[in-house]
Scaffold this motif. Structure first.
Motif: not given
Length: 115
Positions: A19-44
């Protein structure tokens, strides 16, 4: 200078879960989408999962039925539950938040799935 803070990556065997978690700092406001991306070596970089401000979710075809994304707006945190992991899921996983005027990223957390 503002970054998201990811955690939860690690090394697991085929069929395991993380299970991955991601915390958004208080400096950031009005967030719309939240996303997870991944990148393997040598790939987009690949979009894995997305959750809108209202809780609407979508997934990449390769993870449908195995991965689940949700957000806790009170805690400004987004989660990615990863089940039935496969070696091809091995990648650096990045959290992303979209405000409509700017994108914010984390440094990435490594997920490695062994055979």
């Amino acid at each position: 200078q503002v970054q998201l803070v990811e955690s939860g990556g690690g090394l697991v065997h085929t069929g395991g879960s993380l299970r991955l978690s991601c915390a958004v700092p208080g400096d950031i406001f009005s967030i719309n989408d939240m996303n997870w991306y991944r990148q393997a070596p040598g790939k987009q970089r690949e979009l894995v999962a997305r959750v809108s401000a209202s809780g609407r979710v979508s997934y990449g075809d390769s993870v449908k039925g195995r991965f689940y994304i949700w957000r806790n707006n009170a805690k400004n945190t987004v989660y990615l539950q990863m089940n039935s992991l496969k070696p091809e899921d091995t990648a650096l996983y990045y959290c992303n938040a979209n405000s409509g005027v700017a994108d914010y990223w984390g440094q990435g957390t490594q997920v490695t799935v062994s055979s």
